[in-house]
Design an enzyme around this catalytic site. Structure first.
Site, PDB file in Angstrom:
ATOM      1  N   ASP A   1       0.819  -1.222   0.000  1.00 56.73           N
ATOM      2  CA  ASP A   1       0.000   0.000   0.000  1.00 56.73           C
ATOM      3  C   ASP A   1       0.846   1.262   0.000  1.00 56.73           C
ATOM      4  OD1 ASP A   1      -2.331  -1.412   0.007  1.00 56.73           O
ATOM      5  OD2 ASP A   1      -2.964  -0.879   2.039  1.00 56.73           O
TER       6      ASP A   1
ATOM      7  N   ASP B   1       4.655  -9.011   9.303  1.00 61.39           N
ATOM      8  CA  ASP B   1       4.879  -7.585   9.129  1.00 61.39           C
ATOM      9  C   ASP B   1       6.293  -7.362   8.608  1.00 61.39           C
ATOM     10  OD1 ASP B   1       2.352  -6.910   9.935  1.00 61.39           O
ATOM     11  OD2 ASP B   1       2.908  -6.341  11.978  1.00 61.39           O
TER      12      ASP B   1
ATOM     13  N   ASP C   1       8.961  -5.935   9.604  1.00 59.60           N
ATOM     14  CA  ASP C   1      10.153  -6.001  10.443  1.00 59.60           C
ATOM     15  C   ASP C   1      10.387  -7.385  11.043  1.00 59.60           C
ATOM     16  OD1 ASP C   1       7.753  -5.481  11.787  1.00 59.60           O
ATOM     17  OD2 ASP C   1       8.769  -4.738  13.575  1.00 59.60           O
TER      18      ASP C   1
ATOM     19  N   ASP D   1      -6.525  -7.762  14.129  1.00 57.45           N
ATOM     20  CA  ASP D   1      -6.121  -9.122  14.513  1.00 57.45           C
ATOM     21  C   ASP D   1      -6.909  -9.626  15.727  1.00 57.45           C
ATOM     22  OD1 ASP D   1      -4.948  -7.198  16.124  1.00 57.45           O
ATOM     23  OD2 ASP D   1      -2.890  -7.869  15.819  1.00 57.45           O
TER      24      ASP D   1
END
Length: 494
Positions: free
Chosen positions: A95, A150, A152, A243
């Site tokens: 995105d 994610d 990281d 989540d």
């Protein structure tokens, strides 16, 4: 009038103390569950990955947004995942609105040349934010199971082999792994974040999951059964913690979650307090939003036990404890004066012992989780005492910021999903200065945090003329906590 105000303060103060006490008792029950749990379930049904017929198709989703500093590291690491290429698909759900869109496309194209089934999926808008991106990718996902990371996070190459095997049990909808920390020792800020997260990923996740109570998928480092996502109503972007939302909807429909404490997935902790602020705000506001959205469904559910309902409500109220802590802190100084003005109310302040007991309970609970990762022994216990009280003080310093987040969540005030900037920093020699994603503006809450630092300094001073030092340690930690948050925020601009 003054006496009426005194009674009002005492009532609010007492209710807040009682709620904190009940929270600590819930944590103590989770500790008992944690200690009695057999960490490795040898009887679980597992796929035999040596049998080609049993190897399931997996889609890995990587939701990203403006991740210049970690994008190459992420893709390089994911490409090393050991799994049959014919049964693996990778979706980069991008995105981004900066130059990383083109650089990511180039990297993805190079990986495709190696025979890896990896797709670069972009959208024209960020509707639904992360939840919207995951939902969009799910429409075309080929996998029966959906792993999510994610930007990281750096899973080990054998991560899928250790996790997807548990889905042979057709009742399991999610497998979640424990977060590790690439930069735990970078600073005091990263140490206390790691400390808090370790408690969640040991005490809370194991303590709930071992007794069949509801846990949550943590947004990353886990796998969903695609059928479970669809059956639970798919991803929704109406809360900041999508989540937690989907996790509760799935478990209310009788899907089981499997938590693997022994599988660690390392990730990077925010190294700047402004980044930690945005992350804390999102988590705490999202928790309150999910309480509004889900708590009645939990309370009225006919398919779960009373104890599971209790732990579910306490879980959804986790972030709201900051409101109770903030109220206790603010009202502690007027309560000190009330105690020394109205002698007949002296008995009420025996309730203060509840806060002391709550702190002792948490101290014991966190020690067991700390030593499970860091090890026991005298030196580690001394280190634990230091990090516990540092964590406790800084958590108090965040109480204003997190209380605002919780109140906004309970009141239904909508806000944008603000991503946590990544830095690709793991050693002390590396600097976060110049990170282009850092917020340049100072938080307006800082003025209030400075005022609160002064307020609790006054609280310490008040102990002298009143000759009442019972609250002095509490006010000292509040002074240190708000001072830490204020001065770190003042110096955290790039």
């Amino acid at each position: 009038m003054e006496l009426a105000l005194a009674y009002f303060i005492i009532v609010i103060y007492s209710i807040s103390l009682l709620l904190i006490f009940f929270y600590s008792l819930a944590q103590l029950n989770l500790l008992i569950n944690y200690l009695s749990n057999k960490r490795q379930d040898q009887t679980a049904q597992k796929f035999n990955l040596l049998d080609p017929k049993e190897i399931p198709f997996v889609t890995i989703q990587l939701p990203v947004f403006n991740e210049e500093y970690v994008m190459d590291r992420l893709l390089e690491n994911i490409a090393k995942i050991e799994y049959p290429k014919s049964k693996l698909e990778i979706q980069v759900l991008d995105d981004s609105t900066d130059d990383t869109v083109s650089t990511t496309a180039t990297t993805v194209a190079k990986l495709q040349e190696t025979g890896l089934d990896i797709q670069h999926i972009t959208r024209t808008d960020r509707s639904g934010f992360k939840a919207g991106a995951l939902k969009e990718g799910l429409k075309v996902a080929k996998g029966e199971f959906i792993a999510i990371f994610d930007a990281d996070f750096l899973p080990a190459s054998d991560w899928l082999k250790k996790t997807v095997i548990y889905f042979k049990d057709e009742e399991i909808g999610v497998v979640q792994t424990r977060w590790g920390h690439l930069n735990r020792d970078y600073s005091t800020l990263t140490k206390i974040q790691a400390f808090a997260l370790d408690a969640h990923f040991t005490l809370e996740q194991v303590g709930r999951n071992s007794k069949g109570h509801f846990i949550n998928f943590n947004g990353t480092a886990g796998i969903w059964r695609k059928e479970c996502i669809i059956d639970a109503g798919n991803w929704e972007g109406d809360t900041l913690t999508e989540d937690l939302d989907l996790s509760y909807r799935a478990q209310l429909k009788n899907w089981k979650f499997k938590y693997l404490e022994n599988v660690e997935t390392p990730a990077e902790l925010p190294v700047v307090i402004s980044a930690a602020r945005s992350q804390q705000f999102r988590w705490n506001k999202g928790g309150a939003e999910n309480f509004r959205k889900t708590v009645w469904s939990v309370i009225t559910a006919k398919n779960i036990s009373f104890k599971t309902k209790f732990h579910g409500v306490m879980h959804l109220l986790n972030s709201s404890m900051f409101l109770c802590v903030f109220l206790v802190a603010i009202l502690s100084i007027p309560s000190l004066y009330i105690k020394n003005t109205y002698g007949h109310l002296d008995w009420v302040f025996s309730l203060l012992s509840l806060f002391t007991v709550s702190t002792i309970i948490l101290f014991v609970c966190y020690w067991f989780t700390y030593k499970s990762i860091q090890g026991s022994g005298f030196n580690n216990f001394v280190d634990y005492i230091r990090i516990f009280f540092t964590f406790f003080s800084v958590a108090l310093g965040f109480s204003l910021h997190n209380t605002i987040a919780v109140l906004e969540g309970h009141m239904g005030k909508r806000s944008e999903f603000v991503r946590t900037p990544k830095f690709n920093i793991s050693t002390l020699k590396q600097s976060w200065k110049g990170n282009k994603y850092l917020a340049k503006k100072l938080s307006p809450n800082m003025i209030l945090e400075f005022a609160l630092m002064v307020y609790f300094m006054f609280g310490m001073y008040s102990a002298i003329p009143l000759n009442d030092f019972g609250l002095f340690p509490f006010h000292f930690m509040l002074f240190l906590g708000f001072g830490f948050v204020f001065f770190k925020s003042l110096t955290s601009r790039a």
